[in-house]
Design a protein around this motif. Structure first.
Motif, short mmCIF file in Angstrom:
data_model
loop_
_atom_site.label_atom_id
_atom_site.label_comp_id
_atom_site.label_asym_id
_atom_site.label_seq_id
_atom_site.Cartn_x
_atom_site.Cartn_y
_atom_site.Cartn_z
N ARG A 293 -7.80 22.38 24.87
CA ARG A 293 -8.95 23.27 24.61
C ARG A 293 -10.16 22.48 24.12
N GLN A 294 -9.88 21.45 23.32
CA GLN A 294 -10.98 20.65 22.78
C GLN A 294 -11.51 19.66 23.83
N LYS A 295 -10.62 19.09 24.60
CA LYS A 295 -11.01 18.10 25.60
C LYS A 295 -10.65 18.65 26.98
N TRP A 296 -11.44 19.55 27.49
CA TRP A 296 -11.16 20.26 28.73
C TRP A 296 -11.17 19.34 29.94
N GLU A 297 -11.77 18.16 29.84
CA GLU A 297 -11.79 17.24 30.97
C GLU A 297 -10.42 16.64 31.27
N LEU A 298 -9.47 16.81 30.36
CA LEU A 298 -8.10 16.32 30.59
C LEU A 298 -7.26 17.27 31.44
N ILE A 299 -7.71 18.49 31.64
CA ILE A 299 -6.92 19.50 32.36
C ILE A 299 -6.60 19.06 33.80
N PRO A 300 -7.56 18.55 34.59
CA PRO A 300 -7.19 18.09 35.95
C PRO A 300 -6.19 16.93 35.93
N LEU A 301 -6.35 16.02 34.99
CA LEU A 301 -5.42 14.89 34.89
C LEU A 301 -4.00 15.37 34.58
N VAL A 302 -3.87 16.27 33.64
CA VAL A 302 -2.56 16.82 33.29
C VAL A 302 -1.97 17.60 34.46
N GLY A 303 -2.81 18.35 35.16
CA GLY A 303 -2.33 19.11 36.31
C GLY A 303 -1.84 18.22 37.44
N ILE A 304 -2.59 17.18 37.76
CA ILE A 304 -2.19 16.27 38.84
C ILE A 304 -0.92 15.51 38.48
N LEU A 305 -0.86 15.00 37.27
CA LEU A 305 0.35 14.27 36.85
C LEU A 305 1.56 15.19 36.76
N GLY A 306 1.37 16.40 36.31
CA GLY A 306 2.48 17.36 36.25
C GLY A 306 2.99 17.70 37.64
N THR A 307 2.06 17.90 38.59
CA THR A 307 2.45 18.19 39.97
C THR A 307 3.20 17.01 40.59
N ALA A 308 2.74 15.79 40.32
CA ALA A 308 3.40 14.60 40.86
C ALA A 308 4.82 14.45 40.29
N CYS A 309 4.98 14.69 39.02
CA CYS A 309 6.31 14.59 38.40
C CYS A 309 7.26 15.65 38.94
N ILE A 310 6.77 16.86 39.09
CA ILE A 310 7.61 17.93 39.63
C ILE A 310 7.98 17.63 41.08
N GLY A 311 7.02 17.12 41.87
CA GLY A 311 7.30 16.78 43.27
C GLY A 311 8.32 15.65 43.39
N ALA A 312 8.21 14.62 42.56
CA ALA A 312 9.16 13.51 42.60
C ALA A 312 10.56 13.98 42.22
N THR A 313 10.66 14.82 41.22
CA THR A 313 11.96 15.36 40.81
C THR A 313 12.55 16.24 41.90
N ALA A 314 11.73 17.08 42.51
CA ALA A 314 12.22 17.96 43.57
C ALA A 314 12.69 17.16 44.78
N TYR A 315 11.96 16.12 45.17
CA TYR A 315 12.38 15.31 46.31
C TYR A 315 13.67 14.55 46.00
N SER A 316 13.83 14.07 44.78
CA SER A 316 15.07 13.39 44.42
C SER A 316 16.27 14.32 44.53
N ILE A 317 16.12 15.53 44.06
CA ILE A 317 17.21 16.51 44.16
C ILE A 317 17.48 16.84 45.62
N TYR A 318 16.41 17.01 46.42
CA TYR A 318 16.56 17.29 47.85
C TYR A 318 17.28 16.15 48.57
N ALA A 319 16.92 14.90 48.27
CA ALA A 319 17.54 13.75 48.93
C ALA A 319 19.02 13.65 48.59
N VAL A 320 19.37 13.87 47.35
CA VAL A 320 20.78 13.80 46.95
C VAL A 320 21.58 14.92 47.62
N ALA A 321 20.97 16.08 47.77
CA ALA A 321 21.70 17.23 48.30
C ALA A 321 21.83 17.20 49.82
#
Length: 94
Positions: free
Chosen positions: A14-42
Motif C-alpha cells: 500500500r505504501q510502495k504501490w510500484e512494487l505491485i507489478p513486480l510481485v504479480g509477475i514473480l508470483g505468476t512465474a513461481c506458480i507457473g514453474a510449480t504447475a509445470y513441474s507437477i504436470y511433468a511428473v504426472a
C-alpha cells in the motif's frame, strides 16, 4: 518491532504501490514453474520418481506387437543381432 514501517506484507504494497507489478509477475512465474513441474511428473514418461523399478518403459515394448494405429505392409520380426547383443550385455540396473 514497534512503530517501524513494515518491509513485507500488504502494508508495504500500500505504501510502495510500484512494487505491485513486480510481485504479480514473480508470483505468476513461481506458480507457473510449480504447475509445470507437477504436470511433468504426472504425465511425462521420461520423468521417473520411483527409481526402484530398474526397467525403463521403452524396454518393455514387445517388438512383435504393432504399436501404431495403422500399419501397412510391415512385418514384425525379431532381430537376431539385437537379441544376441541383449544376451551378451544382460539387463542393466540403475
Amino acid at each position: 518491532m514497534s512503530g517501524g514501517s513494515a518491509l513485507f506484507g500488504l502494508k508495504a504494497l500500500r505504501q510502495k504501490w510500484e512494487l505491485i507489478p513486480l510481485v504479480g509477475i514473480l508470483g505468476t512465474a513461481c506458480i507457473g514453474a510449480t504447475a509445470y513441474s507437477i504436470y511433468a511428473v504426472a504425465t511425462k514418461s521420461d520423468v521417473r520418481v520411483n527409481k526402484t523399478k530398474a526397467v525403463a518403459p521403452w524396454e518393455e515394448v514387445n517388438p512383435n506387437v504393432p504399436q501404431k494405429l495403422l500399419t501397412l505392409n510391415q512385418k514384425y520380426a525379431e532381430n537376431a543381432e539385437l537379441e544376441a547383443l541383449r544376451k551378451e550385455i544382460g539387463s542393466y540396473k540403475c
